[in-house]
Motif scaffolding. Structure first.
Motif, PDB file in Angstrom:
ATOM      1  N   SER A 148       0.839  -1.202   0.000  1.00  0.00           N
ATOM      2  CA  SER A 148       0.000   0.000   0.000  1.00  0.00           C
ATOM      3  C   SER A 148       0.870   1.246   0.000  1.00  0.00           C
ATOM      4  CB  SER A 148      -0.907   0.001   1.236  1.00  0.00           C
ATOM      5  OG  SER A 148      -0.133   0.063   2.412  1.00  0.00           O
ATOM      6  N   LYS A 150       0.889   3.766   2.016  1.00  0.00           N
ATOM      7  CA  LYS A 150       1.377   4.143   3.353  1.00  0.00           C
ATOM      8  C   LYS A 150       2.596   3.321   3.798  1.00  0.00           C
ATOM      9  CE  LYS A 150      -2.013   1.276   5.838  1.00  0.00           C
ATOM     10  NZ  LYS A 150      -1.075   0.297   6.390  1.00  0.00           N
ATOM     11  N   LEU A 226      -2.889   0.812  -5.556  1.00  0.00           N
ATOM     12  CA  LEU A 226      -3.749   1.900  -5.095  1.00  0.00           C
ATOM     13  C   LEU A 226      -4.993   1.368  -4.395  1.00  0.00           C
ATOM     14  CD1 LEU A 226      -3.668   4.222  -8.246  1.00  0.00           C
ATOM     15  CD2 LEU A 226      -2.277   4.407  -6.185  1.00  0.00           C
ATOM     16  N   LYS A 227      -5.587   2.230  -3.577  1.00  0.00           N
ATOM     17  CA  LYS A 227      -6.871   1.894  -2.973  1.00  0.00           C
ATOM     18  C   LYS A 227      -7.907   1.745  -4.088  1.00  0.00           C
ATOM     19  CE  LYS A 227      -5.910   4.725   1.117  1.00  0.00           C
ATOM     20  NZ  LYS A 227      -6.249   5.989   1.817  1.00  0.00           N
ATOM     21  N   TYR A 253      -4.849   9.848  -8.112  1.00  0.00           N
ATOM     22  CA  TYR A 253      -5.200   9.181  -6.854  1.00  0.00           C
ATOM     23  C   TYR A 253      -3.954   8.759  -6.078  1.00  0.00           C
ATOM     24  CZ  TYR A 253     -10.141   9.106  -8.110  1.00  0.00           C
ATOM     25  OH  TYR A 253     -11.425   9.478  -8.429  1.00  0.00           O
ATOM     26  N   ASP A 257      -3.158  10.036  -2.188  1.00  0.00           N
ATOM     27  CA  ASP A 257      -2.828   9.111  -1.102  1.00  0.00           C
ATOM     28  C   ASP A 257      -1.426   9.390  -0.555  1.00  0.00           C
ATOM     29  OD1 ASP A 257      -5.269   7.934  -1.472  1.00  0.00           O
ATOM     30  OD2 ASP A 257      -4.524   6.217  -2.603  1.00  0.00           O
ATOM     31  N   ASP A 261      -0.915   9.965   3.266  1.00  0.00           N
ATOM     32  CA  ASP A 261      -0.326   8.811   3.954  1.00  0.00           C
ATOM     33  C   ASP A 261       1.179   8.916   4.171  1.00  0.00           C
ATOM     34  OD1 ASP A 261      -2.854   7.780   3.969  1.00  0.00           O
ATOM     35  OD2 ASP A 261      -2.542   6.415   2.292  1.00  0.00           O
TER      36      ASP A 261
END
Length: 301
Positions: A148, A150, A226-227, A253, A257, A261
């Motif tokens: 991810s 983060k 990505l989310k 996006y 993030d 994050d």
């Protein structure tokens, strides 16, 4: 009669409350269906005027284009460069474009137009060498090994430490005694500087991505996923879910993030103008699908 008044008022309050709730729910649904409507964008009047005037000449190659030249990565004559937004990004972006990707249909050029000094586009098989910089570069691509946004910093540091360990093992000889518990030197400049400095995107249809993704020059890069978000792209690929984003959506996006994050800062629309061209084209196509709603379109524009 006076005894029933409180009941009437209570029912009226309940009806009003339900009405407000329904309106709020509808507003939320509309926003969820169209995430482009609440963007902080620069004025798109220059694009509206260009659309009314039709195609214009590219000042570099002389080609006839609408809004911008997708081969020279510059706005056309009737779209003055000073009237389109300039977006400052927190890191560099490389886009590897599939040779069969149609230039005029690719959204990757939007990023180059709006953040020219931060974005580079390469046509496969041309790929920059990342081997010596793989501790500060990542590739956005879904898969079982993807991390991810983060967790990027953690994995880059881990990658850097493993790289130094490998080099130390190569130098290890019988004449040199080393402790088994010896760890990589965390003061080493490479291990110390594990901040993400460049992010790589692949620009192609999903059916064509495998050829680029499996290239050995990209295999050493950290993969980032990505989310889940829904695409607004009007050229939806048949048989693919609506979570498959266009290139400019993926870039946008990711940066949103990254801002929240990694940089740990509140997002206030800093990168919204990356969707300057995309959102305008999306609205044009959306309007074209509703030909009977001319009056509403006049009012909203």
């Amino acid at each position: 009669m006076s005894l029933n008044t409180p009941v009437f008022l209570k029912e009226r309050e309940e009806d009003t409350s339900k009405f407000v709730e329904i309106q709020q729910s509808q507003t939320t649904c509309i926003a969820a269906e169209d995430p482009l409507q609440n963007l902080c964008l620069a004025s798109q009047d220059v694009l509206k005027n260009a659309q009314q005037n039709g195609r214009s000449k590219c000042l570099k190659c002389g080609g006839s284009r609408m809004f911008y030249c997708y081969t020279c990565y510059v706005p056309v004559e009737n779209v003055p460069v000073e009237q389109i937004p300039h977006v400052k990004l927190p890191l560099k972006i490389d886009i590897i474009k599939h040779p069969n990707e149609t230039d005029g249909k690719s959204t990757a050029v939007h990023a180059k137009l709006l953040a020219p000094e931060f974005v580079n586009i390469y046509t496969y098989p041309c790929i920059p060498e990342y081997e010596e910089k793989d501790h500060e570069v990542a590739l956005v691509f879904p898969g079982p090994k993807s991390v991810s946004v983060k967790d990027i910093s953690f994995h880059l540091q881990k990658k850097s430490q493993n790289s130094i360990r490998g080099k130390n093992d190569d130098l290890d000889k019988p004449s040199i005694k080393r402790k088994k518990t010896e760890e990589p030197d965390l003061n080493d400049s490479k291990c110390k500087d594990t901040t993400l400095k460049k992010i790589v995107f692949i620009d192609s249809t999903w059916n064509q991505t495998n050829k680029i993704f499996t290239d050995e020059r990209l295999q050493g890069l950290l993969q980032v996923e990505l989310k889940t978000r829904k695409t607004c792209f009007w050229r939806h690929q048949k048989g693919k879910p609506d979570t498959f984003l266009s290139t400019i959506e993926a870039i946008y996006y990711f940066l949103v993030d990254y801002h929240t994050d990694i940089l740990k800062e509140k997002y206030k629309g800093q990168y919204d103008n990356l969707l300057f061209f995309y959102s305008f084209m999306h609205q044009l196509i959306k309007n074209a699908k509703c030909p009977g709603d001319k009056e509403t379109r006049k009012l909203t524009h």
